[in-house]
Design a protein around this motif. Structure first.
Motif, PDB file in Angstrom:
ATOM      1  N   ALA A  34      43.213  43.770  34.310  1.00 43.08           N
ATOM      2  CA  ALA A  34      43.670  44.218  35.626  1.00 43.08           C
ATOM      3  C   ALA A  34      42.785  43.639  36.729  1.00 43.08           C
ATOM      4  O   ALA A  34      43.276  43.193  37.778  1.00 43.08           O
ATOM      5  N   ARG A  79      43.604  39.910  37.157  1.00 43.63           N
ATOM      6  CA  ARG A  79      44.885  39.710  37.859  1.00 43.63           C
ATOM      7  C   ARG A  79      44.739  40.014  39.347  1.00 43.63           C
ATOM      8  O   ARG A  79      45.294  39.299  40.191  1.00 43.63           O
ATOM      9  N   ALA A  80      44.000  41.077  39.661  1.00 42.65           N
ATOM     10  CA  ALA A  80      43.793  41.413  41.067  1.00 42.65           C
ATOM     11  C   ALA A  80      43.019  40.301  41.765  1.00 42.65           C
ATOM     12  O   ALA A  80      43.329  39.915  42.903  1.00 42.65           O
ATOM     13  N   ARG A 102      45.322  37.409  42.424  1.00 44.00           N
ATOM     14  CA  ARG A 102      46.221  37.653  43.568  1.00 44.00           C
ATOM     15  C   ARG A 102      45.477  37.467  44.882  1.00 44.00           C
ATOM     16  O   ARG A 102      46.013  36.891  45.841  1.00 44.00           O
ATOM     17  N   ARG A 103      44.225  37.952  44.952  1.00 40.67           N
ATOM     18  CA  ARG A 103      43.448  37.776  46.173  1.00 40.67           C
ATOM     19  C   ARG A 103      43.157  36.308  46.435  1.00 40.67           C
ATOM     20  O   ARG A 103      43.173  35.853  47.574  1.00 40.67           O
TER      21      ARG A 103
END
Length: 340
Positions: free
Chosen positions: A305, A308-309, A312-313
């Protein structure tokens, strides 16, 4: 295999979808630790991993399926047929009635996997038909290049790296060897029943152990201090290989890293279980407690997680901020080798 995985990977041909699904079932049935870790991969990369594992599992089953690996003609013939199908499949597309080879050939083409890795793997499988022990660790390493190191090298294009692939390759190969050494230590009793000893002969001799003593110890059901000392030395050797492999974790694509780190920790936990059981592997298989497996899996999910975060950033960040965001995405928290 779930339709979501196949769709994400862009696999649309019905025969290919069925072939990949077959490989996934092999993975789920035979490789609990590996399958659990694979669930942490990006969904579009899972079919390729199942194909690679499915093929290795199929070949290994041929070698181990019959009573005598040295003399049984059916075993030799089955392995020769597999090798012929592999060669044809990699060269010109595998026949649709061989799902494992069909999926493997498609994966090799999609990710540009060097065909020599499969050739080397088959060479080690052939040796299992007549070689029953390895006099030195160097001899064992020669076997493990084809049976284990190349598995790590096959996986590397699928996992992706943040460094040139050749820089990560030695660590990926070492991780394959570490996993196999762990299996050898865990399964030493079962392998002995198949007339095989995968612990290096020079390590055993250093502690006054030979095949005859291993057989007597297994038959007696009682530990022998010499055997225990040799098994402890084999554990130490295996942990050294894990340390060689560990720097490679940080070289992987951040989205692949939680999967490999989870496998790294779970396989290492097998060594912990062997030691905690007093090195009784000649008499019973050491098992990682279910609670420990669950804790490691949850940690892997948390790291996934975070990765993935971070990705995305990074995707949203202005160009001048990309390096800092990339460092966050790569780390996903503490460096994996520091957190193991």
């Amino acid at each position: 295999m779930t339709d979501r995985e196949l769709d994400a990977a862009g696999i649309t041909d019905p025969a290919l979808r069925a072939a990949y699904t077959h490989c996934r079932r092999l993975n789920a049935r035979h490789g609990r630790t590996y399958f659990l870790a694979t669930r942490l991969l990006p969904v579009e990369r899972r079919p390729a991993v199942h194909a690679l594992y499915g093929f290795a599992r199929w070949a290994d089953d041929i070698v181990d399926s019959l009573d005598d690996p040295r003399t049984h003609p059916e075993r030799r013939a089955a392995l020769a047929r597999l090798e012929n199908r592999l060669e044809r499949g990699l060269r010109a597309g595998a026949p649709a009635d061989e799902p494992v080879v069909l999926a493997l050939a498609d994966t090799a083409a999609r990710y540009g996997i060097d065909h020599r890795h499969f050739t080397d793997f088959m060479a080690s499988m052939r040796s299992d038909l007549h070689v029953t022990h390895y006099p030195t660790y160097d001899d064992l390493l020669g076997y493990m290049h084809g049976s284990a190191a190349v598995i790590g090298l096959q996986m590397l294009p699928v996992l992706g790296t943040v460094v040139p692939r050749e820089e990560a390759a030695p660590h990926a190969a070492a991780l394959g060897v570490a996993f196999q050494l762990t299996n050898f230590l865990r399964d030493v009793g079962e392998d002995l029943d198949r007339d095989r000893v995968y612990l290096p002969g020079d390590l055993l001799r250093a502690h006054g152990v030979d095949r005859a003593l291993l057989l007597r110890t297994r038959a007696s059901g009682r530990p022998d201090r010499r055997v225990t000392a040799a098994l402890r030395a084999a554990e130490d050797l295996t942990r050294r290989v894990y340390r060689t492999a560990a720097p490679g974790l940080a070289m992987l694509d951040p989205l692949s890293r939680p999967c490999v780190r989870t496998a790294f920790v779970l396989y290492g936990a097998i060594l912990d279980a062997i030691a905690a059981d007093g090195y009784r592997v000649l008499h019973r298989r050491a098992v990682v407690p279910r609670r420990r497996r669950a804790v490691v899996a949850l940690d892997g999910l948390a790291r996934l997680a975070a990765s993935r975060a971070g990705a995305r950033r990074l995707h949203r960040a202005p160009a001048h901020r990309a390096p800092a965001a990339a460092r966050f995405a790569v780390s996903g928290g503490p460096a994996p080798e520091e957190a193991v």
